[in-house]
Design a protein around this motif. Structure first.
Motif, PDB file in Angstrom:
ATOM      1  N   UNK A   1       0.814  -1.213   0.000  1.00 47.61           N
ATOM      2  CA  UNK A   1       0.000   0.000   0.000  1.00 47.61           C
ATOM      3  C   UNK A   1       0.848   1.264   0.000  1.00 47.61           C
ATOM      4  N   UNK A   2       1.952   1.235   0.726  1.00 43.05           N
ATOM      5  CA  UNK A   2       2.814   2.410   0.859  1.00 43.05           C
ATOM      6  C   UNK A   2       4.067   2.205   0.021  1.00 43.05           C
ATOM      7  N   UNK A   3       4.142   2.920  -1.084  1.00 48.64           N
ATOM      8  CA  UNK A   3       5.231   2.748  -2.041  1.00 48.64           C
ATOM      9  C   UNK A   3       5.440   4.065  -2.774  1.00 48.64           C
ATOM     10  N   UNK A   4       6.609   4.251  -3.376  1.00 54.58           N
ATOM     11  CA  UNK A   4       6.859   5.493  -4.121  1.00 54.58           C
ATOM     12  C   UNK A   4       5.934   5.621  -5.325  1.00 54.58           C
ATOM     13  N   UNK A   5       5.496   6.838  -5.587  1.00 55.47           N
ATOM     14  CA  UNK A   5       4.663   7.140  -6.751  1.00 55.47           C
ATOM     15  C   UNK A   5       5.269   8.310  -7.504  1.00 55.47           C
ATOM     16  N   UNK A   6       5.060   8.332  -8.790  1.00 58.21           N
ATOM     17  CA  UNK A   6       5.571   9.414  -9.632  1.00 58.21           C
ATOM     18  C   UNK A   6       4.466  10.442  -9.841  1.00 58.21           C
ATOM     19  N   UNK A   7       4.422  11.436  -8.965  1.00 54.35           N
ATOM     20  CA  UNK A   7       3.414  12.494  -9.071  1.00 54.35           C
ATOM     21  C   UNK A   7       4.120  13.845  -8.954  1.00 54.35           C
ATOM     22  N   UNK A   8       3.499  14.907  -9.448  1.00 52.77           N
ATOM     23  CA  UNK A   8       4.129  16.240  -9.333  1.00 52.77           C
ATOM     24  C   UNK A   8       4.284  16.660  -7.875  1.00 52.77           C
ATOM     25  N   UNK A   9       5.359  17.363  -7.592  1.00 52.41           N
ATOM     26  CA  UNK A   9       5.593  17.879  -6.240  1.00 52.41           C
ATOM     27  C   UNK A   9       4.699  19.082  -5.982  1.00 52.41           C
ATOM     28  N   UNK A  10       3.961  19.033  -4.874  1.00 51.22           N
ATOM     29  CA  UNK A  10       3.061  20.136  -4.510  1.00 51.22           C
ATOM     30  C   UNK A  10       3.598  20.951  -3.338  1.00 51.22           C
ATOM     31  N   UNK A  11       4.346  20.271  -2.442  1.00 48.23           N
ATOM     32  CA  UNK A  11       4.771  20.955  -1.225  1.00 48.23           C
ATOM     33  C   UNK A  11       6.255  20.699  -0.962  1.00 48.23           C
ATOM     34  N   UNK A  12       6.906  21.704  -0.405  1.00 46.62           N
ATOM     35  CA  UNK A  12       8.292  21.525   0.021  1.00 46.62           C
ATOM     36  C   UNK A  12       8.351  20.755   1.340  1.00 46.62           C
ATOM     37  N   UNK A  13       7.363  20.983   2.208  1.00 43.88           N
ATOM     38  CA  UNK A  13       7.298  20.260   3.482  1.00 43.88           C
ATOM     39  C   UNK A  13       5.837  20.051   3.845  1.00 43.88           C
ATOM     40  N   UNK A  14       5.499  18.814   4.164  1.00 40.87           N
ATOM     41  CA  UNK A  14       4.132  18.487   4.564  1.00 40.87           C
ATOM     42  C   UNK A  14       4.134  17.882   5.962  1.00 40.87           C
TER      43      UNK A  14
END
Length: 363
Positions: free
Chosen positions: A171-184
């Motif tokens: 369920x928890x794995x890297x995904x290729x999505x655009x970066x929205x935040x520098x720190x969340x």
């Protein structure tokens, strides 16, 4: 093994980390060939926010009150092991019922150990009475280290064992999505965490007006003065956590005060983010360096300046390397499969211990 679990919630992840913990752990426990019944108190705040209604790895049943729980007396009595979780409504009465009914091994699974111990110290027995602890064959704890010896020596547990939270790599794995935040930051509001959120995220946001920040989670007071570059999200369902972390250049781990005082108390969000390959900036507490190596697998921050230095000074390649290293460590040591194996071992030891004690008593 026939296992019965009485936990806070399996059906709803709203405002609690218990559901995701139980889901990953019990799915892998079932995959090892075990039969599981999960009993959940039917309460309005979870009933209206259920995001899992028909798990394929266990039987999920609800009970309306303690009288209704009696319907499951036979199954609790016949189970090889019965686990009562922390924060279960009427947990003290539930614990007494389980100890009086179960013929197999009994365990208390404390997903909130430092909070529990602080409550016991001030005489608050909301869901656990210290008189119950010696009656559980096993005390499973989200906190390791010296706290385990305290639970045995001072509170009378026959066996206290660490069973940290975990994350499911399916369920928890890297995904290729655009970066929205520098720190969340992803976490339910709590009064003792908010000063750290203010220091490590909000103050950094004010100092870096061109950077983007996000705080996601429910129950935040409406009067919090968020900086203009901090986005607020009320709730992120577990299925969307990987995308949330993937959209974050860094994510923040903030620990409750009682857990910092106890040490050795990793948050489930810490393992989720690591599994997703998102580099984590964490507050500092004893035992963290035994879970992830500072500087190589995790970044530590004691001040706003530490966060600013990380956001300004760490290159994308370095951040990626930190996230990758954390993911490899999490895959090796902090998966649901690893925890299920640990749970099986602890329960089997408790079952053997209970059998030997019964034989000794008959002699």
């Amino acid at each position: 093994m026939k296992l019965v679990v009485l936990g806070l919630s399996l059906s709803s992840s709203w405002g609690n980390g218990h559901a995701t913990t139980f889901r990953g752990l019990l799915a892998e426990f079932a995959a090892r060939g075990h039969d599981i019944l999960f009993l959940e108190r039917d309460v309005p705040w979870y009933a209206s926010q259920r995001d899992l209604t028909d798990p394929d790895y266990c039987r999920l049943e609800y009970y309306s009150d303690l009288d209704d729980l009696q319907r499951f007396t036979g199954e609790i009595a016949r189970a090889d092991a019965v686990i009562v979780g922390s924060y279960v409504p009427d947990g003290v009465k539930v614990g007494r019922f389980v100890q009086a009914t179960a013929r197999g091994a009994t365990a208390f699974y404390d997903i909130d150990t430092p909070v529990t111990l602080a409550k016991l110290a001030r005489g608050d027995f909301e869901y656990l009475d210290p008189a119950l602890i010696p009656g559980f064959d096993l005390y499973l704890s989200f906190t390791g280290g010296p706290t385990l010896r305290f639970i045995e020596r001072e509170l009378g547990s026959p066996a206290a064992r660490a069973l940290y939270c975990q994350a499911d790599p399916e369920l928890y794995r890297p995904l290729d999505v655009p970066t929205r935040w520098d720190l969340s930051y992803l976490g339910t509001w709590s009064a003792d965490r908010q000063p750290t959120v203010d220091k490590l995220l909000c103050s950094a946001a004010r100092a870096l007006p061109d950077s983007r920040f996000c705080v996601a989670g429910p129950q935040y007071p409406a009067d919090i003065d968020w900086p203009a570059n901090v986005e607020r999200i009320e709730h992120v369902p577990p299925a969307e956590h990987p995308a949330f972390y993937a959209a974050s250049r860094f994510t923040l781990n903030v620990t409750r005060a009682d857990m910092i005082a106890a040490g050795w108390s990793p948050s489930v969000r810490l393992f989720e983010a690591a599994m997703c390959g998102c580099p984590v900036i964490s507050d500092v507490w004893e035992g963290l360096d035994q879970l992830f190596e500072p500087g190589r697998e995790i970044l530590l921050a004691r001040s706003t300046d530490d966060v600013i230095a990380a956001l300004r000074g760490i290159t994308p390649d370095k951040a990626r390397a930190i996230g990758d290293a954390a993911r490899q460590r999490a895959l090796a040591e902090h998966t649901s499969r690893v925890r299920a194996g640990e749970l099986e071992q602890h329960l089997e030891e408790a079952m053997v211990g209970k059998t030997m004690a019964a034989l000794a008593a008959e002699r």
